[in-house]
Design a protein around this motif. Structure first.
Motif, short mmCIF file in Angstrom:
data_model
loop_
_atom_site.label_atom_id
_atom_site.label_comp_id
_atom_site.label_asym_id
_atom_site.label_seq_id
_atom_site.Cartn_x
_atom_site.Cartn_y
_atom_site.Cartn_z
N GLU A 1 39.02 46.13 30.66
CA GLU A 1 38.87 44.72 31.06
C GLU A 1 38.54 43.85 29.85
O GLU A 1 39.05 42.72 29.73
CB GLU A 1 37.79 44.58 32.12
N LYS A 2 37.71 44.37 28.96
CA LYS A 2 37.37 43.62 27.75
C LYS A 2 38.61 43.38 26.90
O LYS A 2 38.80 42.27 26.35
CB LYS A 2 36.31 44.39 26.95
N SER B 1 44.08 38.03 26.44
CA SER B 1 44.38 36.81 27.20
C SER B 1 43.89 35.57 26.47
O SER B 1 44.56 34.52 26.47
CB SER B 1 43.76 36.88 28.60
N SER B 2 42.72 35.67 25.84
CA SER B 2 42.18 34.50 25.13
C SER B 2 43.08 34.10 23.97
O SER B 2 43.27 32.91 23.70
CB SER B 2 40.76 34.80 24.62
N MET C 1 45.47 35.63 35.93
CA MET C 1 44.51 36.57 35.34
C MET C 1 43.61 37.17 36.41
O MET C 1 43.33 38.38 36.41
CB MET C 1 43.68 35.86 34.27
N LYS C 2 43.15 36.34 37.32
CA LYS C 2 42.28 36.81 38.40
C LYS C 2 43.00 37.82 39.28
O LYS C 2 42.45 38.87 39.63
CB LYS C 2 41.81 35.62 39.23
N GLU D 1 44.68 30.87 35.11
CA GLU D 1 43.43 31.40 35.67
C GLU D 1 43.71 32.24 36.91
O GLU D 1 43.14 33.33 37.09
CB GLU D 1 42.50 30.23 36.01
N GLN E 1 40.72 40.66 28.50
CA GLN E 1 40.15 39.33 28.29
C GLN E 1 40.38 38.85 26.85
O GLN E 1 40.69 37.67 26.62
CB GLN E 1 38.65 39.35 28.61
#
Length: 455
Positions: free
Chosen positions: A223-224, A230-231, A208-209, A205, A227
């Motif tokens: 960004e999408k 990353s998922s 990623m931040k 976390e 994400q």
């Protein structure tokens, strides 16, 4: 279907699967050669096909673009609702896709796994060898720098490996950032020390931040993508960290042939030269190529290393036994397609003579292999072959030891004695590490104008 077939620049559009004839009595085209046997590539933890584009290109160049190269492309890129509940579920689904593309039981599957894909590849081969497919020859696997799922789980849970795990996580999500078209992040030593104190989920976390903070001006689409990628990585990481070998286990098929390449850094990180694969097979070979051994994990798939790898993979997977199986299947198919039956000892007419001449021409077109497994060729010295069992030791390395001081795997090194009716086996092999060792190394883009088509 989550496999794509690599298409080199300038080639025609790819045909849909199944690529070969589905006639079970005549599984191969008469003109098929060992250079047309497909190779399946299983990428790393992101599961994106572009990661292995340069390797696919090099493999095709090895056989003048005749060989179909299929690369796994995670179906979660197509739909975020598609989840895998375990490593076994993911492997079982991939095995079904491979079976649909190449449903033949006369020639073994040729599968290459990289990093996280090594664990998948080993399980895939076991599912492909279940009783329903028991007539199939053992799979030929080439594992690139990745350990067994049991070894990976122990690594993540080892408190003495906190710094290694943190460096891996940074490298992984920097790779994710690169694939999403944004910048990665570099940490100072003090910053990584703070990360080391956090649980793995919190470390992920935080990383990623931090990556999104240094990319504050990126468009919403980038960004999408970050994400989404990353998922997928987080789900795959959880499958390794919480791997349960008793959950929906495949039947172990110890005859599958494993060729394993472990780089020096990876062997040191996991404290094993074999990656834990001796528990999965009775036919394990280790590659000791001096050039590949010193490469960084991510650099193994870059242009120069990919060329060296492609040669090793081809020599390792397309063994004399595989060539013989393909030639035999092709000749049987050829005869099957010719009407009537030829009495080879006494052809009765010109038609039968013609059929016999064509058949003999086909057989003579193949060079029949002879001799032991290791010839006097320049490459034979780079392979070590071991006998393994459930009780055999994994050949541990001390974390503080020098890579140059590593000793051979404990166990007996046996000479190769091919059966009297079978040509000698192959001469090469390779494997890759689960994760990158440096956050500064990112994969490059696929070759220009290279394209992929979904199958």
């Amino acid at each position: 279907m989550p496999f794509i077939r690599y298409q080199a620049p300038g080639k025609t559009k790819i045909a849909q699967t199944p690529y070969f004839s589905t006639n079970t009595e005549c599984p191969f085209l008469p003109a098929m050669t060992h250079e047309q046997a497909p190779i399946f590539l299983i990428p790393g933890i992101l599961g994106h096909s572009s990661e292995q584009a340069l390797l696919a290109q090099a493999l095709q160049q090895q056989c003048k673009s005749n060989r179909p190269i299929f690369i796994y492309h995670d179906n979660r890129f197509l739909s975020s609702n598609r989840l895998h509940h375990s490593l076994q579920d993911q492997a079982k689904a991939i095995a079904a896709d491979i079976q649909a593309i190449f449903p033949h039981d006369k020639v073994p599957h040729l599968i290459v796994g990289y990093s996280y894909g090594c664990a998948l590849t080993a399980l895939i081969a076991q599912y492909l060898s279940l009783p329903a497919n028991s007539s199939r020859l053992p799979a030929q696997l080439y594992l690139i720098d990745g350990p067994s799922p049991e070894t990976s789980r122990a690594y993540f849970q080892n408190p003495d490996r906190l710094e290694f795990v943190t460096a891996d996580l940074i490298a992984i999500f920097n790779t994710v950032a690169t694939c999403a078209g944004i910048d990665g992040i570099d940490y100072e030593n003090g910053e990584t020390a703070i990360l080391n104190e956090q649980p793995i989920s919190k470390r992920i976390e935080s990383i990623m931040k931090d990556i999104l903070e240094v990319n504050s001006d990126i468009p919403p689409s980038a960004e999408k993508s970050f994400q989404l990628f990353s998922s997928i990585v987080i789900q795959n990481l959880n499958q390794l960290i919480h791997y349960d070998p008793t959950l929906n286990p495949p039947q172990k098929h110890l005859a599958n042939r494993f060729t394993v390449l472990m780089t020096e850094k990876t062997a040191l990180k996991y404290s094993t030269r074999t990656g834990g694969w001796e528990k999965y097979t009775q036919n394990l070979s280790l590659v000791s190529d001096p050039y590949l051994a010193i490469q960084h994990h991510l650099d193994l798939l870059q242009a120069q290393s990919a060329k060296v790898l492609a040669r090793s993979i081809t020599d390792s997977l397309v063994t004399p036994a595989v060539k013989l199986a393909i030639t035999d299947a092709a000749s049987r198919c050829f005869l099957h397609n010719l009407e009537g039956v030829v009495d080879y000892s006494n052809p009765k007419n010109e038609r039968e003579k013609f059929k016999l001449e064509l058949y003999l021409l086909l057989i003579k077109s193949t060079t029949w292999p002879t001799g032991p497994l290791f010839s006097d060729s320049e490459d034979s010295s780079s392979i070590e072959t071991f006998t393994s069992s459930e009780e055999s030791s994994p050949g541990d390395l001390s974390p503080s030891s020098s890579p140059g001081d590593t000793s051979p795997l404990s166990g007996n090194k046996l000479p190769h004695h091919p059966p009297s009716n079978t040509p000698g086996a192959d001469q090469h092999s390779s494997l890759f590490t689960l994760f990158g060792n440096s956050p500064s190394s990112h994969p490059k883009q696929p070759p220009k104008n290279a394209s992929f088509s979904l199958t």
